[in-house]
Design an enzyme around this catalytic site. Structure first.
Site, PDB file in Angstrom:
ATOM      1  CB  CYS A 126       0.795  -4.144 -23.919  1.00 47.96           C
ATOM      2  SG  CYS A 126       0.539  -5.901 -23.644  1.00 47.96           S
ATOM      3  CG  HIS A 176      -1.611  -1.286   1.425  1.00 43.14           C
ATOM      4  ND1 HIS A 176      -1.724  -1.920   2.626  1.00 43.14           N
ATOM      5  CD2 HIS A 176      -2.222  -2.082   0.526  1.00 43.14           C
ATOM      6  CE1 HIS A 176      -2.379  -3.032   2.467  1.00 43.14           C
ATOM      7  NE2 HIS A 176      -2.684  -3.164   1.208  1.00 43.14           N
TER       8      HIS A 176
HETATM    9  C1  PEP Z   1       3.497  -9.095 -20.702  1.00 40.28           C
HETATM   10  O1  PEP Z   1       3.614 -10.280 -20.388  1.00 40.28           O
HETATM   11  O2  PEP Z   1       4.296  -8.486 -21.439  1.00 40.28           O
HETATM   12  C2  PEP Z   1       2.363  -8.307 -20.178  1.00 40.28           C
HETATM   13  C3  PEP Z   1       2.133  -7.082 -20.583  1.00 40.28           C
HETATM   14  O3  PEP Z   1       1.611  -8.887 -19.209  1.00 40.28           O
HETATM   15  P1  PEP Z   1       2.054  -8.964 -17.664  1.00 40.28           P
HETATM   16  O4  PEP Z   1       3.321  -8.165 -17.514  1.00 40.28           O
HETATM   17  O5  PEP Z   1       0.909  -8.412 -16.894  1.00 40.28           O
HETATM   18  O6  PEP Z   1       2.246 -10.421 -17.482  1.00 40.28           O
END
Ligand code: PEP
Ligand code: MG
Length: 608
Positions: A522, A209
Site C-alpha cells: 500500500c 483546505h
Molecule cells: C507507508 O508507510 O507506506 C504507508 C502506506 O503509510 P503512511 O504513508 O500513511 O505512513
C-alpha cells in the site's frame, strides 16, 4: 518538464515554486481574489474617549463575520443533508472559524490592546492575532501550521470587515486561474466551480483546505507560493503545473507551446485510460490482481469508484483527527467509518487505526516533546499511550463493521508483544460491545502493517496472529535505509529498488504465503512501473494506491506478463545495488511499458 528556474524581468515572466497538491496543467488568465490585509492595517493611535467606540467597532466586525460564517454554514449543512460530504466537511471547518472569532482569549487580548495601548481596532486586533501566532511559531507541526493558517484567514476577514471591504467573490464570473493569499471554505463557497481552472495560494501545505477543495473539483492546485501578491497582475496569462508545483506568470512562447502540447497529450492519455478504469486488472497470462485505493477521507469514495478501485486498501484515519481542532467523538468517528464501509460495500475497506505522531500530530493536549519523533510515539505506540483514543476508535470501527465489508489494521507494528497487546485491547473492546449488546462483525479480519525492519524479521511469527499483511513501503524504505522520507538532503538515497527493500518484501511475501494469509502493498512504490513489475513477479496480487493512479496501474497490469516478471524478479534478487536493479528492469520492461513511462513520470514526479 523543468522550466528554467531563473526569474526573468523581460516580459515580467515569473516562475514561482510551491507545493503541488492537486495534479494537472492549467493555462489561463489570472484573477487575484483575496490579498493579505496585514500590509494595509491602519496603525493609528486613538484618544481615551475613543476607546469605547473602537471596541464596539471591533465587536461589530467580528459579529458581522460570525453572521456571514453562520449563513455560509447553514447553506453547507443544507447541502450536507442532501448527501454532500464535501459540504459537511466544509461546514465543520467553518465551525472552527466561528470558534476562532468567538475565542475569548483572542478577543480579550484585542480589546485590552485597544483600551490599554490606545490604538485603533485594526491595530489592536492585528497585535492580538500576532501574539497568538507567535505561540504556534516555535512548534514544528503541520497540524499547528494549518491552525495558524486558519487564524490568519479569519484574521484578515475581520480586518477587511473593519475596513468595510469584505470579499465579494461571486462577482467573478469568467473561467480564471484564481490566486489568493489564502482561501477559507466560506470564500470558496462564493466561487462558481465551473469558473475555476486552477487555484494558487500563498498559504497552505499538503493538508490545507484549498488542496482538499481542488482535488475534489479535480483542478490543478499549487499552494505555499511565496511572493504571489507582488508577481500576479489580474488577467496576466499563467501556467499552473500541478504536477511539479510550478506557477509561471507571463510564460515564454516556447514554454506555452510545450505545456499546451503536454496538456493535450496528458488529457488524451488520461481520458483513454479512464475509459478502461472499470476493466479488471488481469495480466496477459491470466493473473487476476486487485487494485484498491488509499483514502484519507470518506468523501473520496466517489472518486475511488469512478477510478475503478476495487475497495479501500488503506483508510488513513488520521485525517479525521488532523482536520479539526478538538478530538472527534466516538459517534463522529462511527459515522465516518460507517459511511465509507457502507458506500464501498460489497468491496472491502481496510480501516487503519490512528497513525498519529511524528509529522501527523493531532493536537496540543496529546503532544509530548520528543527529540526524535519519527522514532518516538508514533502510530500504535501513540495509541498504546493514549488508550482512550485507541479504544474510542476501535469501538467506532467495530460498530461500523456491520454495514459492509470492513477490516481493521494496526500501523507500525514492531514485534509480537506489541501486536498481542493491541489485539488484547481489541478483544476487551469487543467484550465491552458484547456486554452492551452492540452489534459488530465477529469475523472482522485483522491485519498488520509491515513497515519496520523489525516486523520483516519477525514476519513469520506475526503472520500467525493476523489475517493479512499490508506492506507500507513508504515507511519501510525510510526505516530500513535510515532516511527521513521528507528530507530533501537525503532524498537521493530513497530507493524503493534498493536490494535490501526487495529482499525484505520478498521475505514478507514468503512468510505470508507460508501462513496462508494475504499480502497487499500500500505504499507509493505500488504505483511505480519499475517496482510494480518486480512486485508482480514476486507474486503480489493486491495493491493499494492513490485513487487517481488506479486506472494507470490497472492498465499496466493488463499489459504485464506475470510469468515473464517472475523470471525478472529471480534475476533482481541476485543484484546488489539499486542501480543494477533499475538497469535490469529497464531493459526488461521498456518495450512492454514504453508508452506509459513518461506519463507516470509526469504524474508521480519520478524519473524515467
Ligand atoms: C507507508 O508507510 O507506506 C504507508 C502506506 O503509510 P503512511 O504513508 O500513511 O505512513
Ligand atoms: Mg506508514
Amino acid at each position: 518538464m523543468r522550466p528554467d528556474q531563473k526569474m526573468t524581468t523581460a516580459g515580467r515572466r515569473h516562475l514561482i515554486t510551491g507545493v503541488a497538491v492537486s495534479s494537472g496543467i492549467a493555462i489561463g488568465p489570472a484573477q487575484f481574489i483575496n490579498r493579505r490585509d496585514n500590509a494595509i492595517i491602519v496603525r493609528q493611535r486613538i484618544r481615551p474617549e475613543e476607546v469605547a467606540a473602537e471596541t464596539a467597532r471591533l465587536d461589530a466586525a467580528v459579529e458581522t463575520l460570525v453572521r456571514e460564517f453562520s449563513e455560509a454554514q447553514a447553506q453547507l449543512r443544507d447541502q450536507a443533508a442532501k448527501g454532500s460530504r464535501e459540504s459537511r466537511e466544509q461546514a465543520d471547518i467553518i465551525e472552527a472559524h466561528i470558534m476562532i472569532c468567538r475565542d475569548p482569549k483572542l478577543l480579550g487580548l484585542a480589546r485590552s490592546n485597544i483600551s490599554e495601548r490606545e490604538i485603533s481596532a485594526e491595530w489592536g486586533w492585528e497585535k492580538a492575532v500576532q501574539e497568538m501566532l507567535a505561540a504556534f511559531a516555535n512548534i514544528d507541526s503541520p497540524y499547528l501550521r494549518e491552525r495558524a493558517a486558519d487564524l490568519q484567514a479569519v484574521s484578515s476577514r475581520v480586518t477587511a470587515c473593519l475596513r468595510g471591504n469584505r470579499l465579494r467573490l461571486s462577482a467573478h464570473t469568467a473561467p480564471k486561474i484564481f490566486f489568493a493569499h489564502d482561501l477559507t471554505p466560506a470564500d470558496t463557497l462564493a466561487l462558481a466551480p465551473e469558473n475555476i481552472i486552477a487555484l494558487v495560494t500563498e498559504m497552505g501545505g499538503k493538508t490545507s483546505h484549498t488542496g482538499i477543495l481542488a482535488r475534489s473539483l479535480r483542478i490543478p492546485c499549487v499552494v505555499g507560493c511565496p511572493g504571489l501578491e507582488e508577481a500576479v497582475i489580474d488577467e496576466a496569462l499563467v501556467i499552473v503545473d500541478g504536477i511539479n508545483g510550478f506557477v509561471i506568470i507571463n510564460p515564454r512562447e516556447a514554454e506555452l507551446a510545450e505545456y499546451r502540447e503536454q496538456q493535450s497529450r496528458f488529457s488524451l492519455y488520461e481520458s483513454d485510460i479512464r475509459k478502461q478504469a472499470a476493466l479488471p486488472a488481469e495480466s496477459v497470462d491470466g493473473v487476476r490482481v486487485s487494485v484498491y485505493g488509499n483514502l484519507e477521507t470518506s468523501r473520496e469514495s466517489v472518486l475511488l469508484k469512478e477510478f475503478g478501485g476495487e475497495g479501500v486498501g488503506l483508510y488513513r484515519t488520521e485525517f479525521g483527527f488532523l482536520s479539526r481542532h478538538n478530538l472527534p467523538t466516538e459517534n463522529e468517528l462511527f459515522e465516518d467509518y460507517r459511511r465509507i464501509v457502507e458506500e464501498m460495500a460489497p468491496h472491502s475497506v481496510v480501516l487503519r487505526t490512528l497513525d498519529a505522531g511524528a509529522d501527523k500530530m493531532i493536537g496540543q493536549r496529546q503532544r509530548v516533546e520528543e527529540e526524535n519523533p519519527a522514532l518516538g510515539l508514533r502510530a500504535i505506540r501513540y495509541c498504546m499511550r493514549h488508550q482512550d483514543i485507541f479504544r474510542r476508535q476501535l469501538r467506532a470501527m467495530l460498530r461500523a463493521s456491520v454495514y459492509g465489508n470492513a477490516a481493521i489494521m494496526f500501523p507500525m507494528i514492531s514485534g509480537l508483544s506489541e501486536l498481542r497487546l493491541a489485539k488484547s485491547i481489541l478483544s476487551e473492546v469487543k467484550q465491552e460491545l458484547d456486554n452492551e449488546g452492540t452489534e459488530y462483525n465477529r469475523h472482522l479480519p485483522l491485519g498488520s502493517m509491515i513497515e519496520l525492519p523489525a516486523a520483516v524479521f519477525v514476519a513469520e511469527a506475526l503472520a500467525r496472529e493476523v489475517d493479512f499483511f499490508s506492506i507500507g513501503t513508504n515507511d519501510l524504505i525510510q526505516y530500513s535505509l535510515g532516511i527521513d522520507r521528507g528530507n530533501k538532503y537525503v532524498s537521493y538515497l530513497y530507493q524503493p529498488l534498493h536490494p535490501a527493500i526487495i529482499l525484505a518484501i520478498k521475505h514478507v511475501v514468503d512468510m505470508a504465503r507460508q501462513a496462508g494469509i494475504s499480502v497487499c502493498v500500500c505504499g507509493e512504490m505500488a504505483a511505480d512501473p519499475y517496482s510494480l513489475a518486480v512486485l508482480l513477479g514476486m507474486g503480489i496480487d493486491e495493491f493499494s494506491v492513490t485513487p487517481r493512479l488506479i486506472p494507470f496501474v490497472k492498465n499496466l497490469i493488463r499489459r504485464s506478463d506475470v510469468a515473464e516478471f517472475r523470471d525478472l524478479a529471480r534475476q533482481v534478487y541476485r543484484q546488489n545495488s539499486a542501480e543494477s536493479v533499475l538497469r535490469l528492469i529497464r531493459q526488461n520492461i521498456y518495450g512492454r511499458f514504453s508508452g506509459e513511462l513518461s506519463f507516470f513520470a509526469a504524474m508521480t514526479g519520478s524519473e524515467i
